[in-house]
Scaffold this active site. Structure first.
Site, mmCIF file in Angstrom:
data_model
loop_
_atom_site.group_PDB
_atom_site.id
_atom_site.type_symbol
_atom_site.label_atom_id
_atom_site.label_comp_id
_atom_site.label_asym_id
_atom_site.label_seq_id
_atom_site.Cartn_x
_atom_site.Cartn_y
_atom_site.Cartn_z
ATOM 1 C CE LYS A 83 43.382 -19.085 35.908
ATOM 2 N NZ LYS A 83 42.157 -19.377 35.154
HETATM 3 O O1 G3P Z 1 38.900 -19.071 33.905
HETATM 4 C C1 G3P Z 1 38.690 -18.360 35.078
HETATM 5 C C2 G3P Z 1 37.350 -17.718 35.140
HETATM 6 O O2 G3P Z 1 37.304 -16.639 34.237
HETATM 7 C C3 G3P Z 1 36.223 -18.670 34.831
HETATM 8 O O3 G3P Z 1 35.046 -18.043 35.206
HETATM 9 O O4 G3P Z 1 32.716 -18.287 36.008
HETATM 10 O O5 G3P Z 1 33.187 -18.101 33.558
HETATM 11 O O6 G3P Z 1 33.798 -20.206 34.759
HETATM 12 P P1 G3P Z 1 33.606 -18.702 34.848
#
Ligand code: G3P
Length: 216
Positions: A83
């Site tokens: 990533k």
């Molecule tokens: O891991 C990538 C993404 O899905 C994280 O999103 O906003 O839940 O931290 P969030």
């Protein structure tokens, strides 16, 4: 549509992978930090719990450092996806790593132009963050729709991995658009199969069946 778990919780990943419905896992530095495990040990264990792509994020900010870390991460297991953030350095690293047949997930995508550049850089996946756009009053799902339209127009190979998913509605809205992948927290995964009417209906079936005295 593939369903990935957005998690670095080994117990949760093992529990939900047992459904046979988990196609991969995504992690990020915040999730990994919360796991309390060494990075390589954690990713090694996750790659053994699921056969599909497992995203492990670099922490270098320059392309040279990202490429070095990406090569190291890719060596952990065949299903590791490196990533990289959607920065110019991340795009340079994506170009280099994908040229070495290393799977790359370009993350922290918040605009259509960023997604176009990720595809041009040879990304395996692009991760538009739906929830975080919604959180600041933008329309995260509209970005997904725009990316899907442009990717189809140019027949880009990059797979759309809808990320930052906050609830089941995000999942079916992304599915209606035709995304390749949604990556979801364990909580949302469990919400996908849970419905009160299913539970009520099953209870009623079991009560009637028990009363009948019948057997299969
Ligand atoms: O891991 C990538 C993404 O899905 C994280 O999103 O906003 O839940 O931290 P969030």
């Amino acid at each position: 549509m593939m369903i990935f778990l957005d998690s670095a919780d080994l117990k949760e990943i093992e529990e939900l992978a047992a459904t046979g419905l988990v196609d991969g896992v995504t992690t990020n530095p915040s999730l990994v930090a919360a796991s309390g495990m060494s990075f390589s040990e954690l990713i090694t264990k996750i790659t053994k719990l699921v056969e599909g792509p497992v995203s492990a994020e670099v922490t270098a900010l320059d392309a040279k450092g990202m490429i070095a870390q990406g090569r190291k991460l890719a060596k952990i297991a065949e299903n590791v996806t490196v990533k990289v953030p959607l920065t110019v350095e991340g795009l340079k690293a994506c170009k280099a790593l994908s040229a070495e047949d290393i799977m790359v997930n370009v993350t922290l995508c918040f605009s259509l132009n960023q997604a176009i550049l990720a595809a041009k850089a040879g990304a395996t996946f692009v991760s538009p963050f739906v929830g975080r756009l919604d959180d600041c009053g933008a329309d995260g799902m509209q970005l997904i729709e725009d990316i899907a339209k442009v990717y189809e127009t140019y027949a880009f190979d990059t797979l759309i991995l809808a990320a930052s998913i906050r609830h089941p509605q995000h999942v079916y809205e992304a599915a209606k658009i035709g995304v390749d992948v949604v990556t979801i927290p364990g909580k949302v995964f469990r919400q996908l199969y849970t419905h009160p009417l299913t539970d009520l209906g099953l209870d009623a079936f079991m009560k009637d069946w028990k009363k009948s005295g019948l057997e299969i």
